[in-house]
Structures are given as C-alpha cells and as structure tokens.
Design an enzyme around this catalytic site. Structure first.
Site, mmCIF file in Angstrom:
data_model
loop_
_atom_site.group_PDB
_atom_site.id
_atom_site.type_symbol
_atom_site.label_atom_id
_atom_site.label_comp_id
_atom_site.label_asym_id
_atom_site.label_seq_id
_atom_site.Cartn_x
_atom_site.Cartn_y
_atom_site.Cartn_z
ATOM 1 N N GLY A 28 26.162 5.991 99.233
ATOM 2 C CA GLY A 28 26.076 5.608 97.826
ATOM 3 C C GLY A 28 26.730 4.269 97.563
ATOM 4 O O GLY A 28 27.457 4.085 96.587
ATOM 5 N N ALA A 29 26.446 3.282 98.438
ATOM 6 C CA ALA A 29 27.228 2.048 98.461
ATOM 7 C C ALA A 29 26.602 0.879 97.710
ATOM 8 O O ALA A 29 27.130 -0.227 97.783
ATOM 9 C CB ALA A 29 27.480 1.640 99.914
ATOM 10 N N ASN A 30 25.524 1.091 96.991
ATOM 11 C CA ASN A 30 24.898 -0.039 96.322
ATOM 12 C C ASN A 30 25.419 -0.260 94.909
ATOM 13 O O ASN A 30 25.107 -1.274 94.279
ATOM 14 C CB ASN A 30 23.380 0.123 96.280
ATOM 15 C CG ASN A 30 22.937 1.305 95.443
ATOM 16 O OD1 ASN A 30 23.438 2.417 95.628
ATOM 17 N ND2 ASN A 30 22.009 1.088 94.521
ATOM 18 N N GLY A 32 28.758 1.132 91.797
ATOM 19 C CA GLY A 32 29.907 1.960 91.462
ATOM 20 C C GLY A 32 31.029 1.899 92.488
ATOM 21 O O GLY A 32 31.301 0.871 93.104
ATOM 22 N N GLY A 34 31.214 3.305 95.388
ATOM 23 C CA GLY A 34 30.734 3.076 96.742
ATOM 24 C C GLY A 34 30.579 1.601 97.046
ATOM 25 O O GLY A 34 30.968 1.126 98.130
ATOM 26 N N SER A 164 37.229 15.532 93.563
ATOM 27 C CA SER A 164 37.476 15.368 92.132
ATOM 28 C C SER A 164 38.494 16.401 91.676
ATOM 29 O O SER A 164 38.584 17.504 92.239
ATOM 30 C CB SER A 164 36.181 15.549 91.338
ATOM 31 O OG SER A 164 36.442 15.664 89.957
ATOM 32 N N TYR A 192 29.539 21.388 89.595
ATOM 33 C CA TYR A 192 30.191 20.183 90.104
ATOM 34 C C TYR A 192 31.571 20.520 90.674
ATOM 35 O O TYR A 192 31.908 20.146 91.799
ATOM 36 C CB TYR A 192 30.315 19.136 88.998
ATOM 37 C CG TYR A 192 31.058 17.895 89.430
ATOM 38 C CD1 TYR A 192 30.455 16.969 90.282
ATOM 39 C CD2 TYR A 192 32.363 17.645 89.015
ATOM 40 C CE1 TYR A 192 31.120 15.830 90.691
ATOM 41 C CE2 TYR A 192 33.042 16.517 89.425
ATOM 42 C CZ TYR A 192 32.417 15.603 90.258
ATOM 43 O OH TYR A 192 33.089 14.487 90.680
#
Length: 275
Positions: A28-30, A32, A34, A164, A192
C-alpha cells in the site's frame, strides 16, 4: 544519499539510521502512510519495492515523487503488483519474488502497511473483505516471504505489521468460519478491530517461533495513530473533513513504522504506538 522527508534536527525521534544495502517491501505504498514509509526508507538509502493494486501508473507517479522529494537514486525504487483482496494475487507476488535474480531475492524488511477500515461484500476467496485484506492476506504474504528474509544476529531482518488501537474494542478473536465469510457492513465496525487483534496475536506467535528456531528475523506490530489519509475514503465526506482537522499527517504517522523497521532497540513480538 537521500534527503530525509522529516526534520532530522527535531528533539523527538526521527529516522536517522542508514539502511544502505538493505531491501524492503512496503504494501500500500503509493499513498498515505505507506508512501511516507517508502519515502523515509529510500531517504535512508534502502532499496524499496512498492507493492499494491492500484496500477503501474499510480505507483510510477509515487516513485517519481519519492525520487524528487528525497533525492534518492532511481534504481532504489521498484513496483510489484499485489492485490490483498485475492489470495491468488498474494501467491503470485511470492512466485514473482522467487523469480528475481538470486542477489535481488534477499529481503531485509517487510512492512505490512496496506489495510482498509471496512468495505461491503466478500472477496473472491469468500471471506469478509476487511478481515481478508487486513489479516488473512497479510498473514499469507508474510509466511510466503519469510524464506527470503535475510538478517544476522547483529542486524536481524524486520517484519512490521501495521495494527491499530481498535484491537481494544472487540469481543475477541473470531473463530467462527461462517461469520468470517459473511459480508461486513462496509463501514468502520467490529470487523476492523477483530482483524487488528488477529494481527497482534500473529505477531506475538510468530516472534515466539522465530526465537525458537532461532532465525535472525524480528517481527513487531505498530499503531501509527489517527492519520488524515486515504484510509478513510469509505467514510462520508463530512466525517473525512472532521478527521482531517484533528488527525496527524501521513509523514508523521509513518515514523512509527520507520522506528519499528530501523531501530536496533525494538523488541520482537512488541507493540509500538505513536513513536
């Protein structure tokens, strides 16, 4: 040498420990947290593989931004597709990693950053989406890449799993398979917190097994804190605006992941929050 995206003269902890010659995967590095984590690692000299499902154009843009912001070398950064909504995609990622040249298979850090607050429906594998993305696929990816983790007693490889504080607000770890295959509500819910509680339990058990082997790999869970990022995109616009007023920015939130990935004093099996 890259330029740190944070103020390295700040009195609070900031990433300073060089990571030259070390290779990390960040999911998820593209965007936020990440993205900020990948940029921070690149600035420290690491080679970073950005993994995610949003397409090569989005990740190419992210790579160009990191290169511009940090001054790192272009060959420090790469993209590999990974869709945590599909267990087959996770397996394909591991197969693709195994096909890399042998000297590029060594992995010194895995940052399991990608996650969602909630989404309606189930995955192609038949599991509730939030639980699969946040836990099941993360679990599978970690297990499949574990054989490539390369560390030493002096400098172990590091696995960082983003958790979290929502794990505190659950009714326990779900074990009923029909429940796990039932669609969730799609909004922030017990699902979640349950997925993050499972992440924490996984981290503690994997740490125990790694110590017993013993293998020079450490694993930790992190809570980055409330962050204004695309994580909240499924929330109503008014809720997103409220969150943006009080939450920290992604570059600040990423420090917890960077601390867990780079600091030698981290304890395997631990849970680190708001570093």
């Amino acid at each position: 040498m890259g330029i740190s995206p944070v103020d390295t003269h700040a009195k609070e902890w900031v990433p300073r420990r060089r990571q030259d010659g070390r290779r990390f995967v960040v999911t998820g590095a593209n965007r936020g947290i990440g993205y900020a984590t990948a940029a921070g690692l690149a600035a420290l000299g690491a080679q970073v593989v950005l993994a995610g499902h949003e397409g090569s154009d989005a990740f190419q843009a992210a790579i160009e931004r990191i290169e511009l912001e940090t001054g790192c070398a272009r060959d420090q950064l790469a993209f590999m597709p990974l869709d945590l909504r599909s267990l087959d995609s996770v397996r394909q990622f591991a197969r693709a990693w195994a096909q890399r040249p042998r000297d590029e298979q060594q992995l010194h850090g895995l940052i399991n950053n990608a996650g969602i607050a909630g989404a309606p429906g189930t995955s192609a594998d038949g599991f509730e989406l939030c639980f699969q993305i946040n836990y099941l696929s993360m679990f599978l990816l970690t297990r499949l890449l574990l054989r490539f983790m390369s560390g030493s007693a002096a400098e172990p490889a590091r696995i960082v799993c983003v958790s979290s504080s929502a794990h505190l607000f659950t009714l326990g770890i779900p074990t009923d398979e029909p429940y796990l295959r039932r669609p969730g509500g799609g909004f922030f819910s017990l699902r979640y917190g349950e997925s993050k509680l499972c992440v924490n339990a996984f981290v503690r058990e994997l740490a125990r097994r790694l110590r017993a082997e013993p293998l020079p790999v450490e694993v930790v869970a992190v809570h980055p804190g409330s962050t204004a990022s695309g994580f909240w995109h499924s929330f109503p616009p008014w809720a997103q605006r409220c969150i943006a007023r009080v939450a920290q920015d992604p570059s600040r939130a990423a420090r917890t992941s960077l601390f867990a990935a780079t600091e030698p004093r981290v304890e395997s099996g631990g849970y680190y929050a708001d570093c």
